[in-house]
Motif scaffolding. Sequence first.
Motif, PDB file in Angstrom:
ATOM      1  N   GLY A  34       5.850  13.349  -2.723  1.00  0.00           N
ATOM      2  CA  GLY A  34       6.194  12.464  -1.615  1.00  0.00           C
ATOM      3  C   GLY A  34       5.255  11.277  -1.509  1.00  0.00           C
ATOM      4  N   TYR A  35       5.786  10.175  -0.953  1.00  0.00           N
ATOM      5  CA  TYR A  35       4.960   8.987  -0.729  1.00  0.00           C
ATOM      6  C   TYR A  35       5.471   8.206   0.476  1.00  0.00           C
ATOM      7  CZ  TYR A  35       8.666   6.228  -3.002  1.00  0.00           C
ATOM      8  OH  TYR A  35       9.864   5.648  -3.324  1.00  0.00           O
ATOM      9  N   LEU A  65       0.858  -1.181   0.000  1.00  0.00           N
ATOM     10  CA  LEU A  65       0.000   0.000   0.000  1.00  0.00           C
ATOM     11  C   LEU A  65       0.892   1.229   0.000  1.00  0.00           C
ATOM     12  CD1 LEU A  65      -2.791  -0.982   2.521  1.00  0.00           C
ATOM     13  CD2 LEU A  65      -2.957  -0.816   0.043  1.00  0.00           C
ATOM     14  N   CYS A  66       0.498   2.216  -0.780  1.00  0.00           N
ATOM     15  CA  CYS A  66       1.312   3.411  -0.946  1.00  0.00           C
ATOM     16  C   CYS A  66       0.429   4.639  -0.772  1.00  0.00           C
ATOM     17  CB  CYS A  66       1.940   3.397  -2.338  1.00  0.00           C
ATOM     18  SG  CYS A  66       3.107   4.698  -2.636  1.00  0.00           S
ATOM     19  N   GLY A 123      -3.616  10.282  -2.843  1.00  0.00           N
ATOM     20  CA  GLY A 123      -4.519   9.287  -2.287  1.00  0.00           C
ATOM     21  C   GLY A 123      -3.778   8.014  -1.934  1.00  0.00           C
ATOM     22  N   ASP A 124      -4.538   6.965  -1.628  1.00  0.00           N
ATOM     23  CA  ASP A 124      -3.967   5.665  -1.280  1.00  0.00           C
ATOM     24  C   ASP A 124      -4.011   4.743  -2.495  1.00  0.00           C
ATOM     25  OD1 ASP A 124      -3.580   6.424   1.374  1.00  0.00           O
ATOM     26  OD2 ASP A 124      -5.579   5.780   1.967  1.00  0.00           O
ATOM     27  N   TYR A 125      -2.896   4.071  -2.766  1.00  0.00           N
ATOM     28  CA  TYR A 125      -2.771   3.181  -3.918  1.00  0.00           C
ATOM     29  C   TYR A 125      -2.329   1.798  -3.476  1.00  0.00           C
ATOM     30  CZ  TYR A 125      -2.840   7.208  -7.075  1.00  0.00           C
ATOM     31  OH  TYR A 125      -3.202   8.322  -7.773  1.00  0.00           O
ATOM     32  N   GLU A 126      -2.740   0.806  -4.249  1.00  0.00           N
ATOM     33  CA  GLU A 126      -2.178  -0.530  -4.123  1.00  0.00           C
ATOM     34  C   GLU A 126      -1.207  -0.638  -5.298  1.00  0.00           C
ATOM     35  OE1 GLU A 126      -4.504  -4.320  -3.217  1.00  0.00           O
ATOM     36  OE2 GLU A 126      -4.178  -4.412  -5.385  1.00  0.00           O
TER      37      GLU A 126
END
Length: 95
Positions: free
Chosen positions: A30-31, A4-5, A58-61
Amino acid sequence: MKALCRVYAPEVIEWTKKDTGEFKRMWKQGYDLDQGSGVRTLQAEFMHMQESDVWPSGDYEVDFFLEKDRKGFLVLKVASKRLVKPDARPQAVAG
């Protein structure tokens, strides 16, 4: 590997090359990469030369792998991404 990123809003960096006088622009984003329990969260930045490469925050897979660059530093390479939860930003209302 999958993880998850959390991707944050981008910042614009602008400069002029001293030797040619050419104006340049880059986007820094940034992440936080959460690889699961027992592994420290990786906090770093993506550097994009084109605005079209910038990800919405946002949130990424992500499906990723690590690669060594020319200077010997590890670089995160994303093979695929899927937006899980976008950041909801309030819209300005004309009144």
